[in-house]
Design a protein around this motif. Structure first.
Motif, PDB file in Angstrom:
ATOM      1  N   ARG A  14       0.759  -1.349  -0.111  1.00  0.00           N
ATOM      2  CA  ARG A  14       0.066   0.023  -0.167  1.00  0.00           C
ATOM      3  C   ARG A  14       0.913   1.124   0.207  1.00  0.00           C
ATOM      4  O   ARG A  14       1.930   1.293   0.689  1.00  0.00           O
ATOM      5  CB  ARG A  14      -0.958  -0.005   1.278  1.00  0.00           C
ATOM      6  CG  ARG A  14      -2.054  -1.042   1.102  1.00  0.00           C
ATOM      7  CD  ARG A  14      -3.259  -0.362   0.590  1.00  0.00           C
ATOM      8  NE  ARG A  14      -3.578   0.823   1.263  1.00  0.00           N
ATOM      9  CZ  ARG A  14      -3.974   1.974   0.651  1.00  0.00           C
ATOM     10  NH1 ARG A  14      -3.888   1.836  -0.739  1.00  0.00           N
ATOM     11  NH2 ARG A  14      -4.479   2.791   1.123  1.00  0.00           N
ATOM     12  N   LYS A  15       0.671   2.227  -0.823  1.00  0.00           N
ATOM     13  CA  LYS A  15       1.205   3.664  -1.052  1.00  0.00           C
ATOM     14  C   LYS A  15       2.942   3.137  -0.973  1.00  0.00           C
ATOM     15  O   LYS A  15       3.598   3.672  -0.271  1.00  0.00           O
ATOM     16  CB  LYS A  15       1.127   4.275   0.101  1.00  0.00           C
ATOM     17  CG  LYS A  15      -0.467   4.522   0.568  1.00  0.00           C
ATOM     18  CD  LYS A  15      -0.662   5.898   0.051  1.00  0.00           C
ATOM     19  CE  LYS A  15      -2.218   6.275   0.324  1.00  0.00           C
ATOM     20  NZ  LYS A  15      -2.872   7.151  -0.539  1.00  0.00           N
ATOM     21  N   PRO A  16       3.175   2.272  -2.115  1.00  0.00           N
ATOM     22  CA  PRO A  16       4.611   1.913  -2.364  1.00  0.00           C
ATOM     23  C   PRO A  16       5.481   3.158  -2.505  1.00  0.00           C
ATOM     24  O   PRO A  16       6.878   3.086  -2.056  1.00  0.00           O
ATOM     25  CB  PRO A  16       4.562   1.098  -3.547  1.00  0.00           C
ATOM     26  CG  PRO A  16       3.318   1.411  -4.084  1.00  0.00           C
ATOM     27  CD  PRO A  16       2.556   1.761  -3.254  1.00  0.00           C
ATOM     28  N   ASP A  17       4.974   4.289  -2.885  1.00  0.00           N
ATOM     29  CA  ASP A  17       5.819   5.476  -3.102  1.00  0.00           C
ATOM     30  C   ASP A  17       6.407   5.821  -1.781  1.00  0.00           C
ATOM     31  O   ASP A  17       7.133   6.814  -1.809  1.00  0.00           O
ATOM     32  CB  ASP A  17       4.986   6.587  -3.644  1.00  0.00           C
ATOM     33  CG  ASP A  17       3.766   6.890  -3.098  1.00  0.00           C
ATOM     34  OD1 ASP A  17       2.946   5.825  -2.785  1.00  0.00           O
ATOM     35  OD2 ASP A  17       3.547   7.898  -2.647  1.00  0.00           O
ATOM     36  N   ALA A 163      11.471   1.023   5.363  1.00  0.00           N
ATOM     37  CA  ALA A 163      10.910   2.090   6.116  1.00  0.00           C
ATOM     38  C   ALA A 163       9.851   2.738   5.196  1.00  0.00           C
ATOM     39  O   ALA A 163       9.575   2.430   4.237  1.00  0.00           O
ATOM     40  CB  ALA A 163      12.284   3.148   6.115  1.00  0.00           C
ATOM     41  N   LYS A 164       8.877   3.453   5.900  1.00  0.00           N
ATOM     42  CA  LYS A 164       7.817   3.928   5.333  1.00  0.00           C
ATOM     43  C   LYS A 164       7.682   5.320   5.879  1.00  0.00           C
ATOM     44  O   LYS A 164       7.792   5.558   7.194  1.00  0.00           O
ATOM     45  CB  LYS A 164       6.574   3.383   5.400  1.00  0.00           C
ATOM     46  CG  LYS A 164       5.449   3.550   4.690  1.00  0.00           C
ATOM     47  CD  LYS A 164       4.107   2.653   4.576  1.00  0.00           C
ATOM     48  CE  LYS A 164       3.202   3.038   3.821  1.00  0.00           C
ATOM     49  NZ  LYS A 164       1.931   2.180   3.744  1.00  0.00           N
ATOM     50  N   ILE A 165       7.541   6.286   5.143  1.00  0.00           N
ATOM     51  CA  ILE A 165       7.508   7.576   5.418  1.00  0.00           C
ATOM     52  C   ILE A 165       6.443   8.483   4.750  1.00  0.00           C
ATOM     53  O   ILE A 165       6.260   8.633   3.586  1.00  0.00           O
ATOM     54  CB  ILE A 165       8.848   8.412   5.136  1.00  0.00           C
ATOM     55  CG1 ILE A 165       9.986   7.789   5.706  1.00  0.00           C
ATOM     56  CG2 ILE A 165       8.871  10.162   5.642  1.00  0.00           C
ATOM     57  CD1 ILE A 165      11.456   8.464   5.368  1.00  0.00           C
ATOM     58  N   ARG A 166       5.283   9.200   5.729  1.00  0.00           N
ATOM     59  CA  ARG A 166       4.398  10.116   4.912  1.00  0.00           C
ATOM     60  C   ARG A 166       4.981  11.587   5.711  1.00  0.00           C
ATOM     61  O   ARG A 166       5.245  11.754   6.571  1.00  0.00           O
ATOM     62  CB  ARG A 166       3.227   9.662   5.440  1.00  0.00           C
ATOM     63  CG  ARG A 166       2.098  10.666   4.721  1.00  0.00           C
ATOM     64  CD  ARG A 166       0.562  10.451   5.357  1.00  0.00           C
ATOM     65  NE  ARG A 166      -0.512  11.148   4.564  1.00  0.00           N
ATOM     66  CZ  ARG A 166      -0.375  12.614   4.328  1.00  0.00           C
ATOM     67  NH1 ARG A 166       0.351  13.611   4.933  1.00  0.00           N
ATOM     68  NH2 ARG A 166      -1.242  13.026   3.406  1.00  0.00           N
TER      69      ARG A 166
END
Ligand SMILES: Cc1cc2nc3c(=O)[nH]c(=O)nc-3n(C[C@H](O)[C@H](O)[C@H](O)COP(=O)(O)OP(=O)(O)OC[C@H]3O[C@@H](n4cnc5c(N)ncnc54)[C@H](O)[C@@H]3O)c2cc1C
Length: 216
Positions: A14-17, A163-166
């Motif tokens: 989900r939301k790979p960007d 890592a995932k960053i919004r």
């Protein structure tokens, strides 16, 4: 820049960007955090335990009582999943649906072993102390052999990570941008306040600079 291989284990769907797989990004998130959460499946029961950590190169070290289930589990060589999360903002959209958070998170997979070697044990204890408050290891009294014996230490090799960053403002649907509803971000920041001296502090001990100036 070294990247972790992207496999079925660490691939963000989900939301790979928002995904990152480079060590620099993952390790910065890990190093800033005071604690991590370690996930394990013990006898079929998933459990996630919060604990203090430190990173030494491509490994995570944990410490605790010898009776700790978590440390015994890691010491037995089982796979664990370690997560670290920083919340940077509350994202308020015009629609309830698009409310979110700004965050930086890391998910790490690996297995470990009990640290037995005396030099490696000192390195791990030092890393954990310095991870919390840089400068503390050389200032505080070193562990006695009794304290050392009472401490279990494990090292987990970081095999895979993501890592995932919004960041940024809310993302509303086009037709909602005209709605009379406030939208934006409430930034979130971790704050360290003035140090409070122990009431039993011996006379004449000033607050050291590394404590006075503490921040993360
Ligand atoms: C503070 C915070 C709040 C969140 N709130 C929500 C929410 O309310 N609802 C929601 O659906 N999602 C939320 N997320 C995102 C959530 O963490 C997952 O990314 C999401 O469930 C989608 O995962 P997936 O199905 O793509 O991957 P999964 O199949 O769950 O995971 C596959 C792999 O992707 C990687 N991965 C997945 N998520 C992350 C992550 N956050 N950080 C690093 N690596 C990751 C891991 O390596 C994992 O093994 C939030 C994240 C954070 C940090």
């Amino acid at each position: 820049m070294t990247n972790f291989d992207i496999t079925g284990r660490n691939k963000i769907k989900r939301k790979p960007d928002r995904g990152h797989y480079d060590q620099e990004t993952v390790y910065a998130i890990v190093d800033e955090a005071l604690i991590c959460h370690v996930g394990m499946v013990d006898d079929g029961q998933p459990v996630v335990i919060p604990t203090i950590h430190a990173r030494i190169g491509d490994s995570i070290v944990l410490h605790g009582a010898k009776a700790s289930r978590l440390l015994k589990y890691v010491g037995d060589g089982h796979q664990v999943c370690i997560t670290v999360t920083h919340v940077d903002g509350l994202v308020l959209a015009r629609s309830v649906f698009h409310h979110s958070m700004n965050y930086r998170s890391a998910v790490i997979f690996g297995s470990g072993y009990v640290i037995e070697d005396p030099d490696e044990r000192i390195e791990a204890m030092r890393a954990i102390t310095e991870h919390l408050v840089p400068g503390r290891w050389d200032d505080a009294r070193q562990p006695t052999s009794k304290e050392d014996n009472a401490t279990a230490l494990v090292k987990i090799n970081i095999e895979a990570a993501s890592a995932k960053i919004r960041i940024g403002p809310p993302g509303d649907d086009d037709e909602d941008y005209g709605l009379p509803v406030w939208a934006g971000v409430i930034p979130v920041k971790q704050a360290f306040l003035s140090p409070e001296p122990d009431s039993a502090l011996a006379d004449g001990i000033e607050v050291p600079e590394y404590i006075e100036d503490y921040s993360r």
